[in-house]
Design an enzyme around this catalytic site. Structure first.
Site, PDB file in Angstrom:
ATOM      1  N   GLU A   7       4.222  -5.028  -3.331  1.00 15.69           N
ATOM      2  CA  GLU A   7       4.783  -3.914  -2.525  1.00 15.69           C
ATOM      3  C   GLU A   7       6.368  -4.104  -2.553  1.00 15.69           C
ATOM      4  OE1 GLU A   7       4.250  -2.543   1.818  1.00 15.69           O
ATOM      5  OE2 GLU A   7       2.400  -2.725   0.798  1.00 15.69           O
ATOM      6  N   ASP A 106       0.439  -4.787  -0.174  1.00 15.71           N
ATOM      7  CA  ASP A 106      -0.217  -5.257   1.218  1.00 15.71           C
ATOM      8  C   ASP A 106      -1.629  -4.648   1.407  1.00 15.71           C
ATOM      9  OD1 ASP A 106       2.019  -6.899   1.580  1.00 15.71           O
ATOM     10  OD2 ASP A 106       2.970  -5.572   3.050  1.00 15.71           O
ATOM     11  N   TYR A 315      -0.332 -12.558   6.967  1.00 16.76           N
ATOM     12  CA  TYR A 315       0.093 -10.803   7.236  1.00 16.76           C
ATOM     13  C   TYR A 315       0.339 -10.556   8.522  1.00 16.76           C
ATOM     14  CZ  TYR A 315       0.314  -5.842   6.037  1.00 16.76           C
ATOM     15  OH  TYR A 315       0.892  -4.705   5.776  1.00 16.76           O
TER      16      TYR A 315
END
Length: 744
Positions: A7, A106, A315
């Site tokens: 990403e 992600d 995350y």
């Protein structure tokens, strides 16, 4: 060639370093840094995107606000355009060569869409290229190796859900913003933003402010006494009637007691209170905790993203509050057997069994936020370390024992009046030793027994008033947004940031501006659908169904357009009233205070040349004015200057910290002092002007204007009233004062 797409650039670089046996080679492709390993068919190329590399928009023909009606945007064509030309070119070039593509963005709705956007570009030049998807929750060697060993399929339903959000937010935001801005006459940079999630959120803030304004404080009185124990310790006790609502009742109690009386201990109860450990961090809980130690929601998430991409935490966008069984929790704690958190890790590892707390929400996409690797304080800046430490400590606390408090409740009799005191002492810190944030302090009482007597050394009656409900802090607001289905874990902090940047709110806790109140009042009166959470939470639920494969994206998009058509039908019936309501409210937000010269309103105004200033509504009879900064939105607060009675103002510039300018008149006076000091420095050694023509800026025409007003000498100019002279000569007050300062 195997093409791996992450990403962001830093994520691609870290993943490349983990997956390649040797240091990957940095190769520039179409102006974009990529990382390569191997050769021939075994060659791997890692490339990072920059989030979304394409954006949705309307065709250029729809950009003219004056010619295209706002409701025409509802059914308008939506086009895709590139926002990162170099990255798109690099993807096309590498995509032609690729024998396989792996999407490693992600793993959430937004990340899936970003990955699919890149995949669509590649399939445009290589239609049959095989592709797969890897999911990971931390950029660490273990997590990345496991992810690439167990690839899965791209989730196009999840990407469609992300795409539907983009379309819906664009159509709703653009059409409603255009309509409301035109109705209010606020165009250009000062447009009035309206949004599907933003407006109901703003309505919550405005509603709370109205509750505060409508609140009528009720007076009450508190009665307390200071007692002195036999050992000389003093402590405070409070009357059993916590609040006296009638003044004569507290006066009556005071008549029965006096300093020097004895307080008899009539009851003493000791008990133990258990304080349970906290649950794991999800995004909402993380933002709330970060807010309590001084971070804004947006800043906390920005830093969390940096910590994640550097491999320090997992995350940060997750709803989960239950650690999955796939994580070896003991091994995760063992990472910290060295370093800054050594003593805490070793203490936890003494436990035979590590049983973490469990929150109410359990999901399967990502685990709760936890520390993914050991970091040194030197590896990050102060703010990053502060949040990293909080994540580490919260992680440890979820495995710790409960905290235990010893509590004491006591009652005292003073001449028939009952008083109370309570104390608490932390006897077993438990989880609070690991996670020390916002910990309550010990409230200690001296040792005593029933039947003991203490001297009354002081009596005090304190007059108080009930307080209005508090404004929402950012952490609390995000919790409420979550409860009401407004936005998602990934967007709520962005919505709050937008409210600040649009000058709808200021301060923390959040306080709405008059503009915000005018917009919300108008929407609630003439188009309540926009300001209520029902519509947007329904669409959020529909987007979840798209992600689950339960409903096609087109069905949701069509439904959202139908909803918007109904909204515009409401707006169209009340066009003139809407315009009048908005303009009246916006005018209030320009009032800075009352002019001390003539009693008229002082307002934020614009000159014919477009520059801003604070001017008097009594113009031309009154020339009083104050300068304003050239750029940024002016936010009028409710704090008033004690000296001048003017409201303090803030200047908001997008992407910058707000500037608390304070009272504009105080600020101007301070600026004048600074300017005067500068002039003195510059004029040191210079001769005082002898004639008016010796003053820079005074030529023949200006000298004649001054002469007509009776000012013919330097001394007369110096002694003149600048404001009165400005009225007669039309020379700006600022210039006259500058000349007077030069003379001095």
């Amino acid at each position: 060639m195997h093409l791996i797409i992450a990403e962001k650039h830093i994520a691609a670089k870290r993943i490349a370093a983990i997956l390649t046996p040797k240091k990957p080679k940095q190769v520039r492709v179409s102006g974009v840094d990529t990382y390569e390993d191997g050769s021939g068919e075994e060659r791997k190329v890692f490339i990072g995107l920059s989030g979304h590399i394409v954006k949705l928009d309307f065709p250029k023909a729809y950009n003219n606000w004056q010619k295209v009606e706002a409701n025409e945007l509802i059914g308008a064509e939506i086009i895709t355009s590139s926002t990162q030309v170099k990255i798109v070119a690099a993807l096309k070039k590498l995509g032609k060569e690729a024998a396989k593509v792996t999407i490693a963005t992600d793993y959430d709705r937004e990340g899936e869409l970003i990955g699919v956007e890149a995949l669509d570009i590649i399939r445009g030049v290589n239609p049959d290229v095989p592709f797969d998807r890897v999911h990971y929750s931390a950029i660490t060697p273990k997590a990345i190796n496991e992810a690439f060993s167990n690839p899965s399929n791209v989730d196009f339903d999840l990407a469609d859900a992300g795409h539907s959000r983009q379309v819906i937010d664009l159509v709703w935001g653009a059409s409603l913003t255009r309509y409301i801005s035109l109705a209010a006459g606020r165009l250009g940079k000062m447009f009035l933003s309206v949004g599907r999630v933003q407006s109901p959120t703003l309505a919550l803030i405005v509603e709370r402010e109205k509750e505060r304004d409508a609140f009528i404080p009720r007076p009450y009185w508190e009665l307390s006494a200071m007692l002195k124990s036999g050992t000389g310790e003093e402590f405070k006790v409070e009357h059993r009637t916590k609040r006296f609502w009638e003044k004569d009742e507290v006066d009556s109690a005071m008549e029965r007691i006096a300093v020097g009386d004895e307080a008899l201990v009539t009851e003493l109860k000791t008990s133990e209170k258990t304080d349970k450990p906290p649950t794991p961090f999800n995004t909402t809980e993380f933002i709330s905790a970060a807010s309590s130690i001084g971070f804004t929601a947006a800043n906390a998430m920005r830093i969390a993203e940096t910590l994640y991409t550097n491999g320090f935490i997992s995350y940060p966008r997750t709803d989960n509050t239950v650690y999955p069984e796939s994580i070896d929790l003991r091994a995760q704690i063992e990472i910290f057997k060295t370093g800054a958190f050594k003593q805490y890790a070793l203490k936890l590892l003494e436990k035979e069994e590590l049983v973490p707390t469990r929150g109410k929400k359990e999901t399967t996409d990502h685990p709760p936020i936890f520390p993914a690797s050991l970091a040194k304080k030197t590896e990050m800046n102060e703010q990053e370390w502060k949040l990293y430490e909080m994540v580490v400590r919260r992680f440890f606390a979820t495995f710790a024992d409960p905290a235990k408090w010893e509590t004491i409740r006591s009652k005292f009799d003073i001449k028939g009046e009952e008083f109370k005191a309570s104390g608490a002492r932390l006897v077993e810190p438990g989880w609070r030793w690991y996670y020390h944030y916002n910990a309550p302090e010990d409230r200690l009482l001296p040792k005593m027994e029933e039947g003991d007597k203490h001297d009354v050394t002081k009596l005090e009656v304190e007059a108080k008033e009930t307080q209005p409900p508090g404004r929402y802090g950012q952490g609390r607001l995000i919790r409420i947004m979550e409860e009401m289905g407004l936005g998602t874990k990934a967007t709520r902090h962005e919505i709050i940031s937008k409210l600040y940047s649009r000058a709808y709110v200021h301060g923390n806790p959040l306080q709405p501006t008059k503009t915000a109140i005018a917009v919300v009042d108008t929407l609630e009166k003439f188009a309540p659908t926009i300001s209520k959470p029902d519509m947007t939470s329904k669409l959020e639920a529909d987007m979840d169904r798209i992600a689950e494969g339960g409903i096609p994206e087109d069905d949701v998009l069509n439904e959202s357009r139908e909803m918007l058509e109904l909204v515009f039908s409401e707006l169209g019936k009340n066009k003139d009233d809407i315009s009048e309501s908005l303009r009246a409210g916006l005018r209030e937000d320009k009032i800075i205070g009352t002019c001390t010269e003539c009693g008229s309103n002082l307002m934020v105004m614009r000159s014919k040349r477009g520059s801003r200033f604070i001017g008097c509504e009594g113009y031309p009879d009154c020339n009083f004015s104050l300068p304003l900064p050239r750029s940024g939105q002016v936010v009028v607060t409710d704090k008033q200057c004690d000296d001048h009675g003017l409201y303090h103002i803030r200047i908001v510039n997008a992407g910058k910290r707000p500037w608390n300018l304070g009272c504009p008149e105080c600020n101007f006076i301070e600026w004048q002092k600074t300017q005067e000091e500068e002039r003195k420095k510059q004029n040191e050694g210079k001769e005082r002007p002898k004639t008016l023509n010796d003053i820079s800026g005074i030529g023949k025409v200006t000298a004649e204007k001054l002469a007509d007003a009776g000012i013919c000498s330097v001394e007369e100019l110096c002694e003149a009233d600048a404001l009165e002279l400005a009225k007669v000569t039309s020379i700006p007050v600022k210039k006259l004062k500058a000349w007077q300062a030069d003379i001095v």
